[in-house]
Design a protein around this motif. Sequence first.
Motif, PDB file in Angstrom:
ATOM      1  N   VAL A 150      -2.958  -3.940   6.470  1.00  0.00           N
ATOM      2  CA  VAL A 150      -4.207  -4.427   5.889  1.00  0.00           C
ATOM      3  C   VAL A 150      -3.916  -5.367   4.723  1.00  0.00           C
ATOM      4  CG1 VAL A 150      -6.449  -3.765   4.930  1.00  0.00           C
ATOM      5  CG2 VAL A 150      -5.279  -2.214   6.492  1.00  0.00           C
ATOM      6  N   ARG A 151      -4.693  -6.437   4.647  1.00  0.00           N
ATOM      7  CA  ARG A 151      -4.687  -7.333   3.487  1.00  0.00           C
ATOM      8  C   ARG A 151      -6.106  -7.425   2.952  1.00  0.00           C
ATOM      9  NH1 ARG A 151      -1.235 -12.684   4.983  1.00  0.00           N
ATOM     10  NH2 ARG A 151      -1.547 -13.085   2.751  1.00  0.00           N
ATOM     11  N   TYR A 152      -6.224  -7.717   1.651  1.00  0.00           N
ATOM     12  CA  TYR A 152      -7.516  -7.732   0.971  1.00  0.00           C
ATOM     13  C   TYR A 152      -7.710  -9.071   0.259  1.00  0.00           C
ATOM     14  CZ  TYR A 152      -6.455  -2.714   1.338  1.00  0.00           C
ATOM     15  OH  TYR A 152      -6.076  -1.471   1.775  1.00  0.00           O
TER      16      TYR A 152
ATOM     17  N   ALA B 113      -9.367 -15.074  -4.246  1.00  0.00           N
ATOM     18  CA  ALA B 113      -7.921 -14.897  -4.115  1.00  0.00           C
ATOM     19  C   ALA B 113      -7.601 -13.590  -3.406  1.00  0.00           C
ATOM     20  CB  ALA B 113      -7.262 -14.895  -5.499  1.00  0.00           C
ATOM     21  N   GLU B 114      -6.358 -13.480  -2.921  1.00  0.00           N
ATOM     22  CA  GLU B 114      -5.895 -12.226  -2.349  1.00  0.00           C
ATOM     23  C   GLU B 114      -5.691 -11.198  -3.459  1.00  0.00           C
ATOM     24  OE1 GLU B 114      -2.669 -10.455   0.866  1.00  0.00           O
ATOM     25  OE2 GLU B 114      -2.392 -12.487   0.078  1.00  0.00           O
ATOM     26  N   VAL B 115      -6.031  -9.959  -3.153  1.00  0.00           N
ATOM     27  CA  VAL B 115      -5.869  -8.840  -4.078  1.00  0.00           C
ATOM     28  C   VAL B 115      -4.867  -7.867  -3.454  1.00  0.00           C
ATOM     29  CG1 VAL B 115      -7.062  -6.936  -5.232  1.00  0.00           C
ATOM     30  CG2 VAL B 115      -8.239  -9.120  -4.904  1.00  0.00           C
ATOM     31  N   PRO B 116      -3.871  -7.387  -4.212  1.00  0.00           N
ATOM     32  CA  PRO B 116      -2.857  -6.517  -3.609  1.00  0.00           C
ATOM     33  C   PRO B 116      -3.413  -5.233  -2.996  1.00  0.00           C
ATOM     34  CG  PRO B 116      -2.088  -7.347  -5.723  1.00  0.00           C
ATOM     35  CD  PRO B 116      -3.528  -7.737  -5.606  1.00  0.00           C
ATOM     36  N   PHE B 117      -4.427  -4.669  -3.633  1.00  0.00           N
ATOM     37  CA  PHE B 117      -4.989  -3.412  -3.123  1.00  0.00           C
ATOM     38  C   PHE B 117      -6.444  -3.307  -3.536  1.00  0.00           C
ATOM     39  CE2 PHE B 117      -5.884   1.197  -3.701  1.00  0.00           C
ATOM     40  CZ  PHE B 117      -5.882   1.532  -2.358  1.00  0.00           C
ATOM     41  N   CYS B 118      -7.260  -2.729  -2.663  1.00  0.00           N
ATOM     42  CA  CYS B 118      -8.675  -2.525  -2.957  1.00  0.00           C
ATOM     43  C   CYS B 118      -9.101  -1.177  -2.408  1.00  0.00           C
ATOM     44  CB  CYS B 118      -9.519  -3.643  -2.334  1.00  0.00           C
ATOM     45  SG  CYS B 118     -11.289  -3.349  -2.469  1.00  0.00           S
TER      46      CYS B 118
ATOM     47  N   PHE C   1      -2.339   3.204   6.006  1.00  0.00           N
ATOM     48  CA  PHE C   1      -2.552   1.785   5.749  1.00  0.00           C
ATOM     49  C   PHE C   1      -1.293   1.201   5.112  1.00  0.00           C
ATOM     50  CE2 PHE C   1      -7.435   1.159   5.468  1.00  0.00           C
ATOM     51  CZ  PHE C   1      -7.625   1.993   6.558  1.00  0.00           C
ATOM     52  N   ASP C   2      -0.689   0.227   5.767  1.00  0.00           N
ATOM     53  CA  ASP C   2       0.406  -0.531   5.154  1.00  0.00           C
ATOM     54  C   ASP C   2      -0.219  -1.686   4.387  1.00  0.00           C
ATOM     55  OD1 ASP C   2       2.744   0.875   6.057  1.00  0.00           O
ATOM     56  OD2 ASP C   2       2.334   0.110   8.063  1.00  0.00           O
ATOM     57  N   THR C   3      -0.113  -1.646   3.060  1.00  0.00           N
ATOM     58  CA  THR C   3      -0.749  -2.634   2.193  1.00  0.00           C
ATOM     59  C   THR C   3       0.310  -3.371   1.387  1.00  0.00           C
ATOM     60  OG1 THR C   3      -0.967  -1.335   0.156  1.00  0.00           O
ATOM     61  CG2 THR C   3      -2.578  -0.888   1.912  1.00  0.00           C
ATOM     62  N   PRO C   4      -0.046  -4.458   0.717  1.00  0.00           N
ATOM     63  CA  PRO C   4       0.924  -5.160  -0.111  1.00  0.00           C
ATOM     64  C   PRO C   4       1.529  -4.321  -1.236  1.00  0.00           C
ATOM     65  CG  PRO C   4      -0.905  -6.617   0.381  1.00  0.00           C
ATOM     66  CD  PRO C   4      -1.295  -5.250   0.886  1.00  0.00           C
TER      67      PRO C   4
END
Length: 294
Positions: free
Chosen positions: A71-73, A78-83, A105-108
């Motif tokens: 997942v990306r947010y 702009a992109e946010v590392p986690f939400c 969830f694999d997140t940044p």
Amino acid sequence: MSSTTRPDVLRYAAFTPAAADASAAAGNPAGVVLDASSLDEAAMQAVAAEVGYSETAFVTDRDDDGRRVRVRYFSPLAEVPFCGHATVATAVALAERSGTGAYLFDTPVGPIPVSTDSAPDGTVRAALTSVPTRSRPAGPEELRAALAALGWAAGDLDPDLPPHVAFGGNDHLVLAAAGRGRLADLSYDFDGLADTMRRHGWTTLQLVWRESRDVFHVRDPFPVGGVVEDPATGAAAAAFGGYLRALGLVERPVTLTLRQGEDMGRPSELLVDVDPADPRVRVTGRAREIGGAA
């Protein structure tokens, strides 16, 4: 689907209170794209800007059984590392289509376990477990700049809850108001606060007022995302749980209730489980769909 094809976007309100009427404005809206495998970064940013919510989550990959997702947010800017609220929204959307239970969830910022179940009222709940939290005292310049942009004075702060920069996937400046009136009266320098937040790497400000030992009222300015205020902020809730743990204010496992969005007409409820022996924090909330794919 090419990166120029508009994807299906679901719309969910996350952290809706248990007693909220389904027709009422409540919770924090998030966009959810369950198939973003063919979208590049520019396309995801364009979709998030068009949706206009504080964040839109994009599922860019899934394993064979659909229980592990990447997942990306993205905010409108702009992109946010986690939400957190978009994680809850996405987990509920997946659970409604693939069944409740455990997801990863694999997140940044790293892997985020999420459990889902059905509440007695028929809604679906999701509980995310944050990455390890941390918290440090805010520096004098950080505090001075933030107070100036908010229009707050040092005397407006609760001396028992000192200013900190807390991390729960993103950095958030935590400021505790001495009274509910100070929290309610939020009118700040949008550009000035955004500049201060970019300079120090903060995603939101976590402004809180303590009603009781386990109940807090919360507001989260989010000008760096192009949004005046977030109605419910799961990542900041995780950071706040870590903040209380770092201050030694959590002596045993406890569930906190964070009430957010009240002053902007979108009441939200976040349940935050903090264990003094675990640097991770669990944040639980309901979510409901507020519109079909578009």
